[in-house]
Design a protein around this motif. Structure first.
Motif, PDB file in Angstrom:
ATOM      1  N   VAL A   1      46.178  30.073  38.325  1.00 23.63           N
ATOM      2  CA  VAL A   1      44.813  30.875  38.340  1.00 23.63           C
ATOM      3  C   VAL A   1      44.805  31.571  36.787  1.00 23.63           C
ATOM      4  CG1 VAL A   1      43.323  32.710  39.128  1.00 23.63           C
ATOM      5  CG2 VAL A   1      44.396  30.937  40.817  1.00 23.63           C
ATOM      6  N   ALA A   2      45.827  32.001  36.440  1.00 18.99           N
ATOM      7  CA  ALA A   2      45.973  32.694  35.275  1.00 18.99           C
ATOM      8  C   ALA A   2      45.640  31.825  33.859  1.00 18.99           C
ATOM      9  CB  ALA A   2      47.364  33.549  35.131  1.00 18.99           C
ATOM     10  N   PHE A   3      46.364  30.663  34.259  1.00 19.82           N
ATOM     11  CA  PHE A   3      46.163  29.800  33.009  1.00 19.82           C
ATOM     12  C   PHE A   3      44.709  29.092  33.146  1.00 19.82           C
ATOM     13  CE2 PHE A   3      45.802  25.197  32.039  1.00 19.82           C
ATOM     14  CZ  PHE A   3      46.291  25.157  30.712  1.00 19.82           C
ATOM     15  N   CYS A   4      44.105  28.966  34.205  1.00 20.36           N
ATOM     16  CA  CYS A   4      42.909  28.436  34.191  1.00 20.36           C
ATOM     17  C   CYS A   4      41.645  29.357  33.688  1.00 20.36           C
ATOM     18  CB  CYS A   4      42.497  28.055  35.724  1.00 20.36           C
ATOM     19  SG  CYS A   4      43.389  26.525  36.266  1.00 20.36           S
ATOM     20  N   VAL A   5      41.934  30.624  34.149  1.00 19.62           N
ATOM     21  CA  VAL A   5      40.900  31.670  33.689  1.00 19.62           C
ATOM     22  C   VAL A   5      41.266  32.017  32.261  1.00 19.62           C
ATOM     23  CG1 VAL A   5      40.721  34.209  33.899  1.00 19.62           C
ATOM     24  CG2 VAL A   5      40.849  33.107  35.777  1.00 19.62           C
ATOM     25  N   ARG A   6      42.163  32.061  31.766  1.00 17.28           N
ATOM     26  CA  ARG A   6      42.381  32.048  30.290  1.00 17.28           C
ATOM     27  C   ARG A   6      41.976  30.675  29.499  1.00 17.28           C
ATOM     28  NH1 ARG A   6      45.586  35.871  28.361  1.00 17.28           N
ATOM     29  NH2 ARG A   6      46.591  34.669  26.795  1.00 17.28           N
ATOM     30  N   TRP A   7      42.116  29.648  29.979  1.00 15.89           N
ATOM     31  CA  TRP A   7      41.664  28.310  29.135  1.00 15.89           C
ATOM     32  C   TRP A   7      40.254  28.509  29.235  1.00 15.89           C
ATOM     33  CZ3 TRP A   7      38.894  24.260  31.042  1.00 15.89           C
ATOM     34  CH2 TRP A   7      38.799  23.042  30.207  1.00 15.89           C
ATOM     35  N   VAL A   8      39.416  28.846  30.446  1.00 15.02           N
ATOM     36  CA  VAL A   8      38.101  28.869  30.370  1.00 15.02           C
ATOM     37  C   VAL A   8      37.385  30.055  29.495  1.00 15.02           C
ATOM     38  CG1 VAL A   8      36.052  29.476  31.924  1.00 15.02           C
ATOM     39  CG2 VAL A   8      37.839  27.811  32.705  1.00 15.02           C
ATOM     40  N   ALA A   9      37.902  31.093  29.622  1.00 15.43           N
ATOM     41  CA  ALA A   9      37.707  32.141  28.591  1.00 15.43           C
ATOM     42  C   ALA A   9      37.787  31.781  27.121  1.00 15.43           C
ATOM     43  CB  ALA A   9      38.584  33.458  28.845  1.00 15.43           C
ATOM     44  N   GLY A  10      38.974  31.042  26.953  1.00 18.68           N
ATOM     45  CA  GLY A  10      38.940  30.596  25.403  1.00 18.68           C
ATOM     46  C   GLY A  10      38.032  29.588  25.120  1.00 18.68           C
ATOM     47  N   ARG A  11      37.836  28.679  26.009  1.00 14.56           N
ATOM     48  CA  ARG A  11      36.739  27.605  25.882  1.00 14.56           C
ATOM     49  C   ARG A  11      35.449  28.301  25.589  1.00 14.56           C
ATOM     50  NH1 ARG A  11      37.922  22.568  24.245  1.00 14.56           N
ATOM     51  NH2 ARG A  11      36.326  21.601  25.689  1.00 14.56           N
TER      52      ARG A  11
END
Length: 53
Positions: free
Chosen positions: A14-24
């Motif tokens: 979940v941490a990886f996904c949230v940070r990836w989406v925020a970056g995108r």
């Protein structure tokens, strides 16, 4: 023990996904530990709610 490990692995995912989406989306990404702590609190609260009734 397996449930705790599954919760930790899911928190990392979940941490990886949230940070990836925020970056995108070019938004400010929260720290990894902040995401994991919030996810753990929500997951444990839902589990406690399920046990309560």
């Amino acid at each position: 023990m397996q449930a705790l490990l599954a919760l930790i692995v899911t928190g990392l995912l979940v941490a990886f996904c949230v940070r990836w989406v925020a970056g995108r989306l070019r938004l400010g990404a929260p720290t990894r530990m902040a995401v994991i702590v919030i996810f753990m609190l929500v997951a444990l609260a839902l589990y406690g709610h399920q046990l309560g009734g």
